[in-house]
Design a protein around this motif. Structure first.
Motif, PDB file in Angstrom:
ATOM      1  N   GLU B  60      49.652 -24.381  33.048  1.00 53.58           N
ATOM      2  CA  GLU B  60      49.465 -25.368  34.126  1.00 53.58           C
ATOM      3  C   GLU B  60      50.004 -24.888  35.472  1.00 53.58           C
ATOM      4  OE1 GLU B  60      53.274 -26.323  32.018  1.00 53.58           O
ATOM      5  OE2 GLU B  60      51.261 -25.702  31.433  1.00 53.58           O
ATOM      6  N   ARG B  61      50.703 -23.742  35.468  1.00 53.68           N
ATOM      7  CA  ARG B  61      51.189 -23.183  36.738  1.00 53.68           C
ATOM      8  C   ARG B  61      50.440 -21.905  37.118  1.00 53.68           C
ATOM      9  NH1 ARG B  61      56.927 -21.769  36.742  1.00 53.68           N
ATOM     10  NH2 ARG B  61      56.529 -21.456  38.958  1.00 53.68           N
ATOM     11  N   ASN B  62      49.457 -21.552  36.293  1.00 56.52           N
ATOM     12  CA  ASN B  62      48.692 -20.322  36.535  1.00 56.52           C
ATOM     13  C   ASN B  62      47.254 -20.695  36.925  1.00 56.52           C
ATOM     14  OD1 ASN B  62      46.727 -18.162  35.544  1.00 56.52           O
ATOM     15  ND2 ASN B  62      48.684 -17.062  35.519  1.00 56.52           N
ATOM     16  N   VAL B  63      46.739 -20.092  37.998  1.00 51.85           N
ATOM     17  CA  VAL B  63      45.406 -20.485  38.499  1.00 51.85           C
ATOM     18  C   VAL B  63      44.305 -20.261  37.461  1.00 51.85           C
ATOM     19  CG1 VAL B  63      46.023 -20.151  40.930  1.00 51.85           C
ATOM     20  CG2 VAL B  63      45.013 -18.244  39.654  1.00 51.85           C
ATOM     21  N   ALA B  64      44.421 -19.171  36.696  1.00 52.70           N
ATOM     22  CA  ALA B  64      43.422 -18.915  35.648  1.00 52.70           C
ATOM     23  C   ALA B  64      43.540 -19.973  34.555  1.00 52.70           C
ATOM     24  CB  ALA B  64      43.622 -17.516  35.054  1.00 52.70           C
ATOM     25  N   GLY B  65      44.786 -20.349  34.257  1.00 53.03           N
ATOM     26  CA  GLY B  65      45.022 -21.379  33.245  1.00 53.03           C
ATOM     27  C   GLY B  65      44.427 -22.713  33.658  1.00 53.03           C
ATOM     28  N   VAL B  66      44.698 -23.112  34.891  1.00 49.76           N
ATOM     29  CA  VAL B  66      44.219 -24.406  35.379  1.00 49.76           C
ATOM     30  C   VAL B  66      42.692 -24.441  35.456  1.00 49.76           C
ATOM     31  CG1 VAL B  66      44.167 -25.898  37.432  1.00 49.76           C
ATOM     32  CG2 VAL B  66      46.346 -24.986  36.600  1.00 49.76           C
ATOM     33  N   ALA B  67      42.097 -23.355  35.983  1.00 49.62           N
ATOM     34  CA  ALA B  67      40.635 -23.302  36.076  1.00 49.62           C
ATOM     35  C   ALA B  67      40.012 -23.332  34.678  1.00 49.62           C
ATOM     36  CB  ALA B  67      40.202 -22.045  36.842  1.00 49.62           C
ATOM     37  N   GLY B  68      40.583 -22.528  33.785  1.00 51.17           N
ATOM     38  CA  GLY B  68      40.068 -22.489  32.409  1.00 51.17           C
ATOM     39  C   GLY B  68      40.160 -23.846  31.722  1.00 51.17           C
ATOM     40  N   MET B  69      41.289 -24.535  31.916  1.00 48.87           N
ATOM     41  CA  MET B  69      41.457 -25.859  31.302  1.00 48.87           C
ATOM     42  C   MET B  69      40.432 -26.853  31.849  1.00 48.87           C
ATOM     43  SD  MET B  69      43.725 -25.679  28.940  1.00 48.87           S
ATOM     44  CE  MET B  69      44.211 -27.380  28.599  1.00 48.87           C
ATOM     45  N   ALA B  70      40.144 -26.773  33.162  1.00 47.66           N
ATOM     46  CA  ALA B  70      39.141 -27.669  33.755  1.00 47.66           C
ATOM     47  C   ALA B  70      37.782 -27.444  33.093  1.00 47.66           C
ATOM     48  CB  ALA B  70      39.038 -27.426  35.267  1.00 47.66           C
ATOM     49  N   MET B  71      37.490 -26.185  32.812  1.00 49.69           N
ATOM     50  CA  MET B  71      36.212 -25.851  32.181  1.00 49.69           C
ATOM     51  C   MET B  71      36.156 -26.359  30.735  1.00 49.69           C
ATOM     52  SD  MET B  71      34.494 -22.103  31.895  1.00 49.69           S
ATOM     53  CE  MET B  71      32.900 -21.841  31.092  1.00 49.69           C
ATOM     54  N   LEU B  72      37.227 -26.112  30.002  1.00 48.72           N
ATOM     55  CA  LEU B  72      37.232 -26.534  28.585  1.00 48.72           C
ATOM     56  C   LEU B  72      37.133 -28.060  28.493  1.00 48.72           C
ATOM     57  CD1 LEU B  72      39.849 -24.181  26.855  1.00 48.72           C
ATOM     58  CD2 LEU B  72      37.435 -23.804  27.421  1.00 48.72           C
ATOM     59  N   ALA B  73      37.801 -28.748  29.403  1.00 49.79           N
ATOM     60  CA  ALA B  73      37.737 -30.205  29.395  1.00 49.79           C
ATOM     61  C   ALA B  73      36.310 -30.687  29.662  1.00 49.79           C
ATOM     62  CB  ALA B  73      38.696 -30.783  30.438  1.00 49.79           C
ATOM     63  N   ALA B  74      35.652 -30.048  30.650  1.00 47.78           N
ATOM     64  CA  ALA B  74      34.282 -30.451  30.991  1.00 47.78           C
ATOM     65  C   ALA B  74      33.337 -30.205  29.827  1.00 47.78           C
ATOM     66  CB  ALA B  74      33.803 -29.695  32.229  1.00 47.78           C
ATOM     67  N   LEU B  75      33.584 -29.106  29.099  1.00 47.31           N
ATOM     68  CA  LEU B  75      32.711 -28.754  27.972  1.00 47.31           C
ATOM     69  C   LEU B  75      33.129 -29.460  26.679  1.00 47.31           C
ATOM     70  CD1 LEU B  75      32.318 -24.870  28.473  1.00 47.31           C
ATOM     71  CD2 LEU B  75      30.600 -26.636  28.920  1.00 47.31           C
ATOM     72  N   LYS B  76      34.261 -30.169  26.737  1.00 49.75           N
ATOM     73  CA  LYS B  76      34.830 -30.788  25.530  1.00 49.75           C
ATOM     74  C   LYS B  76      34.970 -29.744  24.414  1.00 49.75           C
ATOM     75  CE  LYS B  76      33.023 -35.493  26.375  1.00 49.75           C
ATOM     76  NZ  LYS B  76      32.878 -35.286  27.832  1.00 49.75           N
ATOM     77  N   TYR B  77      35.427 -28.550  24.813  1.00 53.20           N
ATOM     78  CA  TYR B  77      35.577 -27.429  23.878  1.00 53.20           C
ATOM     79  C   TYR B  77      36.924 -27.564  23.181  1.00 53.20           C
ATOM     80  CZ  TYR B  77      35.324 -22.580  22.237  1.00 53.20           C
ATOM     81  OH  TYR B  77      35.262 -21.439  21.473  1.00 53.20           O
ATOM     82  N   THR B  78      36.911 -27.476  21.860  1.00 50.28           N
ATOM     83  CA  THR B  78      38.143 -27.794  21.126  1.00 50.28           C
ATOM     84  C   THR B  78      39.002 -26.580  20.777  1.00 50.28           C
ATOM     85  OG1 THR B  78      36.782 -27.887  19.156  1.00 50.28           O
ATOM     86  CG2 THR B  78      37.370 -29.991  20.192  1.00 50.28           C
ATOM     87  N   ASN B  79      38.407 -25.375  20.734  1.00 53.16           N
ATOM     88  CA  ASN B  79      39.237 -24.195  20.545  1.00 53.16           C
ATOM     89  C   ASN B  79      39.713 -23.682  21.911  1.00 53.16           C
ATOM     90  OD1 ASN B  79      38.823 -24.475  17.869  1.00 53.16           O
ATOM     91  ND2 ASN B  79      37.311 -22.831  17.689  1.00 53.16           N
ATOM     92  N   GLY B  80      40.268 -22.475  21.929  1.00 49.56           N
ATOM     93  CA  GLY B  80      40.819 -22.019  23.194  1.00 49.56           C
ATOM     94  C   GLY B  80      40.609 -20.538  23.465  1.00 49.56           C
ATOM     95  N   PHE B  81      41.250 -20.049  24.517  1.00 50.79           N
ATOM     96  CA  PHE B  81      41.114 -18.664  24.945  1.00 50.79           C
ATOM     97  C   PHE B  81      42.461 -18.096  25.375  1.00 50.79           C
ATOM     98  CE2 PHE B  81      37.021 -20.621  25.415  1.00 50.79           C
ATOM     99  CZ  PHE B  81      36.148 -19.671  24.925  1.00 50.79           C
ATOM    100  N   GLU B  82      42.627 -16.832  25.036  1.00 49.25           N
ATOM    101  CA  GLU B  82      43.819 -16.099  25.439  1.00 49.25           C
ATOM    102  C   GLU B  82      43.409 -15.152  26.571  1.00 49.25           C
ATOM    103  OE1 GLU B  82      45.391 -14.003  22.045  1.00 49.25           O
ATOM    104  OE2 GLU B  82      46.710 -12.804  23.326  1.00 49.25           O
ATOM    105  N   ILE B  83      44.229 -15.078  27.582  1.00 54.06           N
ATOM    106  CA  ILE B  83      43.859 -14.282  28.762  1.00 54.06           C
ATOM    107  C   ILE B  83      44.949 -13.275  29.103  1.00 54.06           C
ATOM    108  CG2 ILE B  83      43.327 -14.382  31.246  1.00 54.06           C
ATOM    109  CD1 ILE B  83      42.160 -17.163  30.823  1.00 54.06           C
ATOM    110  N   GLU B  84      44.546 -12.018  29.281  1.00 50.02           N
ATOM    111  CA  GLU B  84      45.439 -10.973  29.789  1.00 50.02           C
ATOM    112  C   GLU B  84      44.952 -10.568  31.177  1.00 50.02           C
ATOM    113  OE1 GLU B  84      45.122  -7.745  27.052  1.00 50.02           O
ATOM    114  OE2 GLU B  84      45.725  -8.966  25.334  1.00 50.02           O
TER     115      GLU B  84
END
Lengths: 309, 309
Positions: B60-84
């Motif tokens: 929630e303090r990382n821009v990639a994290g926040v953007a990714g979460m907004a996308m998953l919420a919009a898609l109602k995607y239940t699994n997740g992603f790890e980012i390096e």
């Protein structure tokens, strides 16, 4: 080739196209004056007749005279030209009446002399006529009249005009309510500062409008035809403006705004049928408030001036 | 097709291109971060590593994290992603460091999911990351990163992005002087009002710049790359700006201005050789005042993100 006389069509023009305030204009195809220009042995410009309007005949008080003289001086031309003007565009209507005459004189003379001058030069000469008409040497109307199509005046001083080819299905509707608004008055009511936020919105819209014209993307053109800066101020001088605009949009127009400094109102549409429907809608509102007016529908004139005979 | 992991190139971007303040941006080809995105069974976004910069790892303090979460919420995607994330674009440099990460996360996730989202949607998700980074959900950098090429953000709300294909010989030079200017500070010094005359000049230039890009008219592009509103104010925060700019122009650049909110300075040139000469000239000025800096030369990146493996 070496004609002694030429009869030309002088197009009306729409300036201040919404977000393109002071920079974007276009030439109309079916609305315009006629002008006869004839070589004469005496030096100078002689306005020998003006039909249809009561305008000054003295060369130095006539926009065609002043523009023509600027051209002859630049060319160091020692003979002169006689000009007959048949005005169909009403002065003060906001569709480039003075520009049609000023630009017409120099365009026609250029033809009779075998086109020694570029369009750029012709705009500069015609601007001298505009200076007489409105006090400022602006190119908003003379540029589209001379270049044809749609023109963007990036800068007036030094003059820098960009010609943009209009999308093939773009049509203009113009209504001219018979009220008088002086250009100087309509300039006076403008604020000299704007908010940065409104400025950003305006240049975002103009950039997008130019892109829409190149891409022939009518939906983008429609979204971009906004003006949050000038229109809210000037439109209060035009009775019924809001209803005319909403009527035009409801009838299918891509956008609608004030032509020049008014009182004419223009709309742009995709296709002639829509432009006709838009004209009916706009006229209908003016009929309802019993305001006499003219209504025109026209394709965008890609050539500007043309030789009639 | 159904990859579980993707490695991508995340382009740096130039926003606020001269007269296109707040609306016009472009993507760079040779400057950018790398990002690995991997499907994971747990829900949410996990930032598992950040190399090259010291940035917050909490979602929630990382821009990639926040953007990714907004996308998953919009898609109602239940699994997740790890980012390096391997950061090569320095935060605060003015070439879209946060945008590369925010947009990279959603672009990469979209690839792993079989591209369910449009570019328009991806920009909206990425803007949530920008909101975290700078306090405002602007699209100036994320739009060119995602669309590639040159983008004009006609409006942020509702989002309206116009993609413009760059002229084939257009190259960018960027120098990043190692000084810190906070985006918030550089916004604070701007005036909230501008003169109407400056506004007209700005939208005349932007309209002409867009026309120049479509017409591949480099001379017109050059004449239009002016900013009389923002640059005179912000440039005082950048040591040597005037000399860097005049050096770039003398070396053949079409134009030169502040990238984003600075301190990076960009120049645009016709041809790679000129862009290299411009880089030398700009670096030379910074060397003379002993200011450490990076210098880049890049074609305009027409694709935006790309898959590395």
């Amino acid at each position: 080739m070496s004609k002694d006389q030429i009869k030309i069509f002088c197009p009306a023009t729409i300036a201040n196209i919404s977000c393109g305030f002071d920079v974007l204009g276009l030439a109309l195809g079916t609305v315009g004056d006629e002008m006869v220009i004839r070589k004469m042995a005496q030096p100078g410009i002689k306005i020998s007749s003006i039909t249809g309007q009561d305008l000054p005949m003295e060369t130095e008080r006539n926009v065609a005279g002043v523009a023509g003289m600027a051209m002859l001086a630049a060319l160091k031309y020692t003979n002169g030209f006689e000009i007959e003007i048949t005005k169909k565009i009403k002065p003060g209507s906001g569709i480039g009446s003075s520009a049609a005459s000023a630009a017409g004189a120099v365009w026609g003379i250029n033809q009779l002399l075998g086109t020694p001058c570029s369009e750029h030069q012709l705009v500069e000469f015609a601007m001298e006529g505009e200076k007489l008409a409105s006090g400022s040497a602006h190119a908003d109307n003379v540029a589209p009249a001379i270049y044809g199509g749609i023109t963007l005046v990036r800068s007036s001083n030094p003059l820098d005009v960009v010609r943009i080819n209009p999308p093939s299905q773009l049509y203009a509707t113009v209504v001219h309510p018979h009220i008088e608004i002086k250009t100087s008055d309509s300039r006076k009511i403008l604020k000299t500062t704007i908010s940065l936020a409104d400025g950003i919105r305006q240049w975002g819209n103009l950039g997008a409008l130019v892109a829409g014209l190149f891409q022939e993307d009518y939906a983008l053109i429609s979204r971009s035809l906004e003006d949050h800066i000038i229109e809210p101020i000037r439109s209060i001088l035009i009775p019924g403006f809001e209803d005319i605009k909403s009527g035009a949009i409801a009838a299918g127009a891509l956008g609608c705004g004030i032509s020049g400094s008014g009182p004419s109102i223009f709309a742009l549409s995709k296709g002639k049928d829509t432009a006709n429907n838009v004209a009916k809608a706009m006229s209908g509102v003016l009929d309802k408030i019993e305001l006499n007016h003219d209504a025109y529908v026209s394709e965008i004139n890609t050539k500007g001036f043309r030789i009639l005979s």
